[in-house]
Write an enzyme that holds these catalytic residues in place. Structure first.
Site, short mmCIF file in Angstrom:
data_model
loop_
_atom_site.label_atom_id
_atom_site.label_comp_id
_atom_site.label_asym_id
_atom_site.label_seq_id
_atom_site.Cartn_x
_atom_site.Cartn_y
_atom_site.Cartn_z
CB SER A 1 -0.91 0.00 1.22
OG SER A 1 -0.13 0.19 2.38
CE LYS A 2 -2.85 5.71 -2.62
NZ LYS A 2 -3.80 4.68 -2.12
#
Length: 518
Positions: free
Chosen positions: A283-284
């Site tokens: 994820s980011k």
RNA sequence: GGUCCCAUCGUCUAGAGGCCUAGGACAUGGGCUUUUCAAGCCCAGUACAUGGGUUCGAAUCCCAUUGGGACCA
């Protein structure tokens, strides 16, 4: 790979709520490889909704990303579904509302779902209900006949608990799930165990008691993912559902709907997840997650394609670098890994370097120009305008480059006079006198030779002058004078590109810088 | 918390009961080459999560434990 069986049809269903995530890209990639390997059809269907703000922009980004990677589809939003087997479009969820509505009405009429008018919103349920209450939802509306009367909001729920009651009646010892409350013993609900086959993990099973009435649509016009995807898979004649492992819990719900609607079950294959360095889903917070970010950093599509294909799959040999055609030839779902795979950028970097080295100089140059311009170092420099010169620079950097984005920083000394520390000019422990001698020699030779000359000729000329001594005495200061870098390509290569005027100017300047402080 | 899934070097992986004193690649360390850095070549270290079975024999099959993850809330 011609197969005599019915042609395979696979799809991806990206939802345009963000850029093309590498996880989505990998799912697309595996679908693509599987379809191509089997001479089948690869469908892209967009799971858009009205609520998404920049849906259009994200959709474009996703489709561009797929194209850039070299993944093209046979049916999808851009191709209007005309290439194979007639039209299965529209390929955007928002364009298919009438289709969903038809099936929703069918289910309502058959009493398999019910409209629920409960006012309870999500927050209220969370607070007031005991654990698992959402699964064990019951509401007075479930026994009422379907009606559109009134304008109260409603959701459409699948009547799963009714089927559980049916199983309960079949086996007398079984208790009603409501009596059991939280603890649903899978042995007791044997009859209600949903089983399905997965090409990657063989048999998977799920106790049906854990999905009581679940929501399939917010209204007749707003179907939810699980319902929409089941309808589309049927309508689009999808034979194999290949998607990330995070969809395993959705599968039993979808199977229930498939059975309720009388559709036939596709084959399932659940891919392992792509993880960040901490082993949680990428994820980011792990850094770059979308394909356009990797593109922006100067990774080549071939490298990302190759690398991603080998994340969770391996054909079995010791080869690492595979062209796309070879991946298609070798691909098989049976060899897909079960465990999640960490996205290791170190290996991607290496692989990208390998692909950069495979490029022709011309290709590499045209790939690098945007990065040079972006870096601002190529001050629309004369060298960029001069293709011969640019090619020579490319040839120099080709073995060194890992990402195209490095090109600006690595070559800016070709475009402007370098800045460096005086001490850098000194090779090992040379004395002031030796350094002075070196500068004299350099200026002497450079004034003598006519540039441009091939680096071989230059080397010959310099070695003649240096004799058998320590070459670093002359070559290190020369290299630093020309490049200003601690690490760089060799002085002759740089000399060849810079030309005599520029080289002399830089050496003279180096002498000034060196003498200044003494 | 419930359910499901997973488990070989730091990382990606090979391995379908004997070819395994576990192979390759990236990364790491060392060496060769060399004015520096790359590239290239050579060498090294590092793994079958644990405990029980099954079997003449288990990384491989079964069970448990532990650990990790996903989904739902």
């Amino acid at each position: 790979m011609k197969s005599s069986a019915k042609p395979v049809r696979v799809r991806i269903a990206p939802s345009p709520t963000g850029n093309l995530h590498v996880g989505t890209a990998r799912a697309a990639l595996f679908n693509y490889l599987f379809a191509k390997h089997n001479d089948g059809t690869f469908v892209v269907r967009i799971e858009d909704t009205d609520t998404g703000r920049s849906t259009k922009e994200f959709e474009k980004n996703i489709l561009d990303g797929l194209h850039w990677l070299g993944i093209d589809w046979d049916e999808g939003p851009e191709l209007q579904g005309t290439r194979y087997l007639g039209n299965h479009g529209p390929y955007r969820q928002t364009g298919r509302r009438e289709i969903y509505k038809k099936y929703l009405v069918q289910l309502l009429n058959e009493g398999k779902v019910f409209a629920c008018f409960c006012e309870k919103n999500k927050e209220e349920r969370k607070e007031s209900s005991p654990r698992h209450a959402a699964d064990l939802h019951s509401c007075p509306d479930r026994d009422h006949a379907y009606t559109l009367a009134g304008s109260r909001p409603f959701v459409i729920r699948y009547k799963n608990s009714e089927f559980l009651e049916y199983y309960a009646r079949k086996q007398e010892t079984i208790k009603h799930p409501a009596e059991l409350g939280v603890a649903v013993d899978r042995a007791i609900y044997q009859g209600a165990l949903i089983q399905f086959n997965d090409i990657v993990r063989d048999k998977l099973e799920y106790p049906q008691g854990h999905l009581m009435d679940f929501i399939i649509a917010k209204s007749l016009h707003e179907p939810l993912y699980n319902f929409a995807v089941v309808v589309d898979d049927h309508e689009m004649k999808i034979t194999h559902v290949i998607r990330g492992e995070d969809h395993i819990p959705n599968t039993p719900k979808q199977i229930l709907l498939i059975e309720a609607l009388g559709f036939s079950r596709p084959e399932y294959a659940h891919l392992p997840l792509i993880l960040g360095p901490d082993r949680s889903k990428l994820s980011k917070r792990h850094g770059a997650t979308s394909v356009d970010e990797y593109q922006g950093q100067g990774y080549l599509p071939e490298a990302l394609f190759n690398f991603t294909a080998l994340l969770g799959w391996n054909p079995g040999g010791e080869q690492e670098i595979f062209p796309k055609s070879e991946l298609i030839k070798l691909f098989s779902l049976e060899k897909v890994q079960k465990g999640g795979a960490i996205f290791d950028t170190k290996k991607l970097d290496w692989m990208n370097g390998e692909y950069i080295r495979k490029k022709s100089i011309d290709e590499l140059a045209s790939l690098c120009i945007p990065f040079l311009e972006h870096a601002g170092t190529a001050n629309p420099g004369e060298h960029v305008r001069n293709p011969e010169c640019l090619k020579k620079i490319m040839a120099l950097e080709q073995p060194r480059l890992k990402k195209l984005s490095e090109i600006g920083e690595r070559t800016d000394y070709f475009f402007k006079e370098p800045e460096y520390d005086r001490e850098l000019l000194k090779w090992k422990t040379m004395s002031e006198e030796e350094m002075a001698g070196t500068f004299d020699t350099l200026i002497h030779i450079l004034s003598d030779v006519t540039l441009p000359q091939s680096k071989e000729k230059l080397e010959e000329r310099f070695l003649l002058e240096i004799g058998t001594g320590d070459k670093g005495r002359i070559l290190w200061p020369l290299r630093v004078a020309l490049s200003g870098e601690k690490f760089s390509p060799g002085p002759f290569e740089i000399l060849e590109i810079l030309g005599r005027e520029q080289a002399l100017r830089r050496v003279n300047r180096a002498r000034e810088i060196y003498m200044q402080k003494v």
